[in-house]
Scaffold this motif. Structure first.
Motif, mmCIF file in Angstrom:
data_model
loop_
_atom_site.group_PDB
_atom_site.id
_atom_site.type_symbol
_atom_site.label_atom_id
_atom_site.label_comp_id
_atom_site.label_asym_id
_atom_site.label_seq_id
_atom_site.Cartn_x
_atom_site.Cartn_y
_atom_site.Cartn_z
ATOM 1 N N UNK A 73 0.825 -1.211 0.000
ATOM 2 C CA UNK A 73 0.000 0.000 0.000
ATOM 3 C C UNK A 73 0.857 1.257 0.000
ATOM 4 N N UNK A 74 1.959 1.245 0.744
ATOM 5 C CA UNK A 74 2.875 2.395 0.747
ATOM 6 C C UNK A 74 3.388 2.657 -0.668
ATOM 7 N N UNK A 75 3.761 1.597 -1.373
ATOM 8 C CA UNK A 75 4.253 1.758 -2.742
ATOM 9 C C UNK A 75 3.136 2.229 -3.667
ATOM 10 N N UNK A 76 1.937 1.703 -3.488
ATOM 11 C CA UNK A 76 0.801 2.157 -4.299
ATOM 12 C C UNK A 76 0.529 3.642 -4.057
ATOM 13 N N UNK A 77 0.593 4.056 -2.793
ATOM 14 C CA UNK A 77 0.364 5.469 -2.455
ATOM 15 C C UNK A 77 1.455 6.365 -3.017
ATOM 16 N N UNK A 78 2.642 5.801 -3.258
ATOM 17 C CA UNK A 78 3.768 6.570 -3.805
ATOM 18 C C UNK A 78 3.754 6.596 -5.335
ATOM 19 N N UNK A 79 2.735 6.001 -5.948
ATOM 20 C CA UNK A 79 2.601 6.068 -7.397
ATOM 21 C C UNK A 79 3.102 4.857 -8.149
ATOM 22 N N UNK A 80 3.213 3.726 -7.464
ATOM 23 C CA UNK A 80 3.674 2.491 -8.097
ATOM 24 C C UNK A 80 2.541 1.472 -8.169
ATOM 25 N N UNK A 81 2.686 0.524 -9.082
ATOM 26 C CA UNK A 81 1.842 -0.659 -9.066
ATOM 27 C C UNK A 81 2.662 -1.802 -8.477
ATOM 28 N N UNK A 82 2.255 -2.278 -7.316
ATOM 29 C CA UNK A 82 2.939 -3.402 -6.673
ATOM 30 C C UNK A 82 2.446 -4.704 -7.304
ATOM 31 N N UNK A 83 3.383 -5.467 -7.842
ATOM 32 C CA UNK A 83 3.074 -6.757 -8.467
ATOM 33 C C UNK A 83 3.793 -7.819 -7.639
ATOM 34 N N UNK A 84 3.022 -8.717 -7.028
ATOM 35 C CA UNK A 84 3.588 -9.585 -5.997
ATOM 36 C C UNK A 84 3.192 -11.042 -6.254
ATOM 37 N N UNK A 85 4.067 -11.838 -6.838
ATOM 38 C CA UNK A 85 3.763 -13.257 -7.013
ATOM 39 C C UNK A 85 3.989 -14.049 -5.735
ATOM 40 N N UNK A 86 3.244 -15.130 -5.597
ATOM 41 C CA UNK A 86 3.573 -16.167 -4.621
ATOM 42 C C UNK A 86 4.434 -17.195 -5.336
ATOM 43 N N UNK A 87 5.630 -17.457 -4.810
ATOM 44 C CA UNK A 87 6.450 -18.516 -5.396
ATOM 45 C C UNK A 87 5.682 -19.837 -5.383
ATOM 46 N N UNK A 88 6.013 -20.722 -6.307
ATOM 47 C CA UNK A 88 5.453 -22.068 -6.202
ATOM 48 C C UNK A 88 5.812 -22.657 -4.836
#
Length: 236
Positions: A33-48
């Protein structure tokens, strides 16, 4: 693979640590959320084997370097061309391997990692494999107890985890670190030396600096300073 996304703006790919997940490492304590608020799109995979991703128990599902292959698969599936890359612990190790294999983020953030964490994988694997092999015997006070408890809490399949640890992660030649040319932040808790020296890691990279935040290897993930430092570096 499950991939979680939050925010709009410049993509930043966030890679979580061993036995953790997108939720625990990057979402639960507000970092995405901090990164989203700073103008980024956070893309977060779950490893297998982790989080909401599949946990196969077929050895053929764990070719050499499978986590690097998974990182490439996410970048290619989402069509990422201009993005930043952030890893924590095993995620940092995988980020280094992926960049050496050809991923080209604009900026790189390596958290929870020192130089020795890139070089002693065989020793680290032996510890975790021993923990898995003696899972039911480990009691409170055993050096393996914290790892066991974390793995159990996260619902990690021990058979799949053992395959990932022993087959899916390759060694890193630290002489190749000189090839990593993008600006890099080595971000470390002030009580965290679980993966060795962050300064030695920064010294081995052409354009890197160390920043210290409060916490141990585990507790720094729960503190806002982690994502605040990442957001500052990526926004410069």
């Amino acid at each position: 693979m499950a991939v979680h996304r939050l925010g709009e703006g410049r993509p930043v790919l966030l890679l979580h640590g061993l036995f953790s997940s997108a939720e625990v490492n990057w979402i639960k304590f507000g970092h995405a959320q901090v990164l989203a608020d700073a103008g980024f799109e956070a893309i977060i995979p779950d490893w297998r084997v982790h989080g909401e991703s599949d946990a196969p128990t077929d050895p053929d599902a764990f070719p050499s370097g499978v986590l690097v292959k998974d990182a490439f698969a996410v970048v290619e599936a989402l069509g990422l061309t201009d993005y930043d890359l952030v890893g924590f612990s095993l995620g940092s190790r995988t980020a280094v391997s992926a960049v050496l294999a050809g991923l080209a983020p604009r900026k790189l953030v390596l958290t929870g990692m020192g130089l020795e964490g890139l070089t002693n994988w065989e020793k680290r694997v032996a510890f975790f494999v021993d923990m898995i092999d003696h899972f039911d015997e480990i009691k409170h006070g055993d050096p393996r107890f914290i790892a066991k408890s974390f793995m159990k809490t996260q619902g990690i399949d021990p058979v799949a985890a053992r395959l990932l640890l022993t087959k899916g992660v390759d060694d890193i030649d630290t002489a190749e670190l000189a090839q990593i040319a993008m600006p890099t932040l080595v971000l470390i808790g002030d009580e965290d030396r679980d993966n060795g020296s962050p300064q030695r890691l920064a010294d081995a990279l052409p354009d890197a600096r160390v920043e210290t935040i409060p916490g141990t290897h585990m507790s720094c993930v729960m503190k806002p300073a982690l994502s605040e430092a990442i957001a500052r570096f990526l926004s410069d």
